[in-house]
Design a protein around this motif. Structure first.
Motif, PDB file in Angstrom:
ATOM      1  N   VAL A 132      -3.336   1.587   5.271  1.00  0.00           N
ATOM      2  CA  VAL A 132      -2.363   2.424   4.369  1.00  0.00           C
ATOM      3  C   VAL A 132      -1.540   3.260   5.253  1.00  0.00           C
ATOM      4  CG1 VAL A 132      -2.445   4.304   2.994  1.00  0.00           C
ATOM      5  CG2 VAL A 132      -3.976   2.694   2.318  1.00  0.00           C
ATOM      6  N   VAL A 133      -2.142   3.756   6.450  1.00  0.00           N
ATOM      7  CA  VAL A 133      -1.306   4.668   7.152  1.00  0.00           C
ATOM      8  C   VAL A 133      -0.198   3.894   7.934  1.00  0.00           C
ATOM      9  CG1 VAL A 133      -1.455   5.989   9.393  1.00  0.00           C
ATOM     10  CG2 VAL A 133      -3.138   6.497   7.628  1.00  0.00           C
ATOM     11  N   VAL A 134      -0.523   2.636   8.556  1.00  0.00           N
ATOM     12  CA  VAL A 134       0.326   1.854   8.996  1.00  0.00           C
ATOM     13  C   VAL A 134       1.385   1.506   8.213  1.00  0.00           C
ATOM     14  CG1 VAL A 134       0.682  -0.638  10.105  1.00  0.00           C
ATOM     15  CG2 VAL A 134      -1.294   1.068  10.950  1.00  0.00           C
ATOM     16  N   ALA A 135       1.239   1.000   7.131  1.00  0.00           N
ATOM     17  CA  ALA A 135       2.116   0.515   5.987  1.00  0.00           C
ATOM     18  C   ALA A 135       2.979   1.690   5.545  1.00  0.00           C
ATOM     19  CB  ALA A 135       1.407  -0.039   4.770  1.00  0.00           C
ATOM     20  N   ALA A 136       2.263   2.885   5.435  1.00  0.00           N
ATOM     21  CA  ALA A 136       3.290   3.970   4.863  1.00  0.00           C
ATOM     22  C   ALA A 136       4.361   4.380   6.031  1.00  0.00           C
ATOM     23  CB  ALA A 136       2.512   5.227   4.516  1.00  0.00           C
ATOM     24  N   ASP A 185      -8.122   9.318  -2.317  1.00  0.00           N
ATOM     25  CA  ASP A 185      -7.655   9.963  -0.869  1.00  0.00           C
ATOM     26  C   ASP A 185      -6.592   9.167  -0.284  1.00  0.00           C
ATOM     27  OD1 ASP A 185      -9.195  12.295  -1.057  1.00  0.00           O
ATOM     28  OD2 ASP A 185     -11.044  11.322   0.090  1.00  0.00           O
ATOM     29  N   LEU A 186      -6.847   7.661  -0.346  1.00  0.00           N
ATOM     30  CA  LEU A 186      -5.756   6.623   0.130  1.00  0.00           C
ATOM     31  C   LEU A 186      -4.499   7.009  -0.337  1.00  0.00           C
ATOM     32  CD1 LEU A 186      -8.118   3.717   0.832  1.00  0.00           C
ATOM     33  CD2 LEU A 186      -7.711   5.441   2.682  1.00  0.00           C
ATOM     34  N   GLY A 187      -4.703   7.099  -1.777  1.00  0.00           N
ATOM     35  CA  GLY A 187      -3.192   7.227  -2.299  1.00  0.00           C
ATOM     36  C   GLY A 187      -2.569   8.278  -1.967  1.00  0.00           C
ATOM     37  N   ARG A 188      -3.258   9.612  -2.081  1.00  0.00           N
ATOM     38  CA  ARG A 188      -2.705  10.732  -1.481  1.00  0.00           C
ATOM     39  C   ARG A 188      -2.040  10.747  -0.011  1.00  0.00           C
ATOM     40  NH1 ARG A 188      -6.938  12.752  -4.405  1.00  0.00           N
ATOM     41  NH2 ARG A 188      -8.071  13.285  -2.397  1.00  0.00           N
ATOM     42  N   ILE A 222     -12.424   2.852   6.694  1.00  0.00           N
ATOM     43  CA  ILE A 222     -11.638   3.167   7.939  1.00  0.00           C
ATOM     44  C   ILE A 222     -10.435   2.139   8.065  1.00  0.00           C
ATOM     45  CG2 ILE A 222     -13.115   1.764   9.502  1.00  0.00           C
ATOM     46  CD1 ILE A 222     -11.094   5.030  10.420  1.00  0.00           C
ATOM     47  N   PHE A 223     -10.883   0.799   7.531  1.00  0.00           N
ATOM     48  CA  PHE A 223      -9.934  -0.204   7.712  1.00  0.00           C
ATOM     49  C   PHE A 223      -8.903  -0.013   6.681  1.00  0.00           C
ATOM     50  CE2 PHE A 223     -13.576  -2.296   9.834  1.00  0.00           C
ATOM     51  CZ  PHE A 223     -13.327  -2.261  11.054  1.00  0.00           C
TER      52      PHE A 223
END
Length: 175
Positions: A10-14, A57-60, A4-5
């Motif tokens: 990843v979401v915040v940075a993207a 999954d994080l990469g996608r 989760i972290f």
């Protein structure tokens, strides 16, 4: 749950990169840097096979957001799903080892999008995967042409590499 972290980071940075105008072209590459944590390990003291897929999954996720699909997915309530995957493990990733995940769209057909994931460390390629994915909406699988149109692209697919061709036609049913 222990990713989760990483997912939040990843979401915040993207999103931040997208807001700063650092979008990824449809065929561009996303590169994320990670470290192997004790929660990533199996009994052999290297990253467990299942964790490779979780990290992919994080990469996608990064790729979708930075290519401009984030708001589209939310607004249209599309769900990204996988229909198939092939992976080759080349070298183990050991505890606390740093590695980079490079994700990129290879090609697409009338139903699926094929994405390559490369996990690389200083020692070289650790794993290489090709996944067959799609977006599912209220009425079923969303054609890639519709996905592309949603981000303002009418690009034609690059030629199918052998790794993607091997997966073609073996994914999600249309039911």
């Amino acid at each position: 749950m222990n990713l989760i972290f990483r997912l939040l980071a990843v979401v915040v940075a993207a999103v931040a990169a997208t807001l700063r105008g650092k979008r990824i072209d449809l065929l561009g590459a996303s590169a994320l840097r990670f470290r192997v944590w004790p929660t990533d390990l199996d009994i052999n003291m290297h990253m467990t096979n299942a964790r490779y897929f979780s990290v992919m999954d994080l990469g996608r996720t990064d790729l979708m957001i930075r290519a401009g699909l984030g708001p589209v997915i939310l607004n249209k309530r599309w769900q990204p799903v996988l229909g198939g995957a092939t992976v080759r493990y080349r070298r183990p990733l050991r505890p606390f080892q740093r590695f980079t995940l490079v994700s990129r769209v290879l090609c697409w057909d009338e139903k699926y999008i094929f994405i390559e994931h490369r996990m690389e460390s200083r020692k070289g390629l650790a794993a290489l995967a090709v996944v067959q994915g799609a977006f599912v909406g209220r009425s079923g699988v969303v054609p890639p042409a519709e996905v592309l149109a949603a981000i303002g692209s009418d690009a034609a697919s690059p030629p199918f590499p052998d790794a993607a061709a091997a997966l073609r036609g073996q994914g999600l049913s249309t039911a």
